[in-house]
Design an enzyme around this catalytic site. Structure first.
Site, PDB file in Angstrom:
ATOM      1  N   TYR A 256     -93.297 -38.122 -95.115  1.00  0.00           N
ATOM      2  CA  TYR A 256     -92.775 -39.134 -96.037  1.00  0.00           C
ATOM      3  C   TYR A 256     -92.296 -38.411 -97.283  1.00  0.00           C
ATOM      4  O   TYR A 256     -93.092 -37.984 -98.111  1.00  0.00           O
ATOM      5  CB  TYR A 256     -93.882 -40.140 -96.350  1.00  0.00           C
TER       6      TYR A 256
ATOM      7  N   LYS B 279     -89.471 -39.936 -92.963  1.00  0.00           N
ATOM      8  CA  LYS B 279     -88.885 -40.995 -93.788  1.00  0.00           C
ATOM      9  C   LYS B 279     -88.359 -40.351 -95.066  1.00  0.00           C
ATOM     10  O   LYS B 279     -89.120 -39.748 -95.820  1.00  0.00           O
ATOM     11  CB  LYS B 279     -89.914 -42.071 -94.133  1.00  0.00           C
TER      12      LYS B 279
END
Length: 309
Positions: A137, A166
């Site tokens: 992330y 992400k």
């Protein structure tokens, strides 16, 4: 590179709370049902939008268990497990996977900025301790540093459980570079953008989709946007792009963003309370009015009776 023909739009779910800070179990279940009814196919728990930074370990475990049970067989579930402590991250990752999560999302340590070698050493120590799929992330605005595409490629070569990434950055060229590097060697590696308005660009660049917080507010429209891209309906895709370009302006009304998004979702019909983790509070009456006006300007129906008195 082939364009992804099965774009995904997942929701980094809000966390419904009571005024005293306790988890609102029924409210969270209504939230998940709201997302699924809108056509969302995946939920990401305990991300930034879910106020992961303000919840204790027991609350996180309670929420993971609740979501895993409620969503099992109905939607894909990824769980944010990152923290500033490696052992804590590994333990929460194991718990989430044991409960049935499909993978875990790992934000890197975010107190001191790490250089590239330190970040590589950290993930190199962590990933073997996660008995399932892990997703990086990248959110430099809050962590203070970037997880580079080159570092990600080196990690993917050594750790087969590294399944995706992400990318919460405004710069679409960063996400495109990630897609180019990783997909060439690992076609199944999933790349998601973290800003809703970058969804179409990510798909057209060969990525997999979006994990975007605005889908808490307009899940049906986000699912329809996904469908338009999949069908090659460029007129429809442009219409939803322009809608999202308006909705993301909510970020200018106040910071941090979870209270703003939570109130916007409530005004659009989500049945939860507006409370957030301390020290964050619901938007002021003036801000709530601005939220309602912006949503209406985008053509959405707003339940103004739910504005704070």
């Amino acid at each position: 590179m082939a364009i992804t023909m099965k774009p995904k739009f997942y929701t980094p779910a809000l966390t419904a709370l009571h005024r005293d800070g306790a988890l609102d179990r029924e409210g969270n279940q209504r939230l998940y049902d709201w997302l699924l009814a809108g056509g969302i196919g995946g939920v990401v728990l305990l991300g930034s939008m879910g106020e992961c930074f303000g919840l204790g370990t027991e609350q996180k475990q309670e929420l993971i268990s609740l979501a895993a049970h409620h969503l099992r067989g109905r939607a894909r579930l990824l769980v944010g497990a990152g923290s500033t402590c490696l052992e804590e991250t590994a333990a929460l990752s194991r718990y989430a996977l044991e409960q049935g999560a499909d993978g875990v999302l790992i934000v890197p340590p975010y107190y001191f900025s790490l250089n590239e070698q330190q970040a590589e050493d950290y993930f190199g120590a962590l990933l073997p301790r996660i008995p399932g799929k892990a997703y990086l992330y990248n959110f430099p605005t809050v962590t203070g540093y970037d997880i580079s595409p080159e570092l990600t490629l080196r990690l993917a070569r050594r750790h087969p459980n590294l399944a995706g990434y992400k990318d919460t950055v405004a710069q679409t060229d960063h996400t495109a570079r990630l897609i180019q590097l990783l997909k060439a060697e690992f076609p199944a590696f999933e790349v998601f953008c973290g800003f809703d308005n970058n969804f179409a660009h990510t798909i057209l660049s060969g990525g997999d989709g979006c994990v975007g917080g605005m889908s808490n507010i307009i899940p049906a429209q986000c699912a329809a946007w996904r469908g338009a891209l999949e069908a090659g309906d460029w007129t429809g895709a442009a219409r939803y792009q322009q809608l999202m370009d308006k909705i993301v302006q909510l970020g200018k009304i106040g910071a941090p963003f979870p209270p703003i998004v939570k109130t916007a979702a409530i005004l659009c019909g989500l049945d939860i309370q507006p409370w957030c983790t301390p020290p964050f509070f619901p938007p002021s009456g003036e801000q709530a009015g601005q939220i309602a006006a912006l949503l209406e300007s985008a053509g959405l129906r707003v339940q103004r009776e739910r504005l704070p008195k």
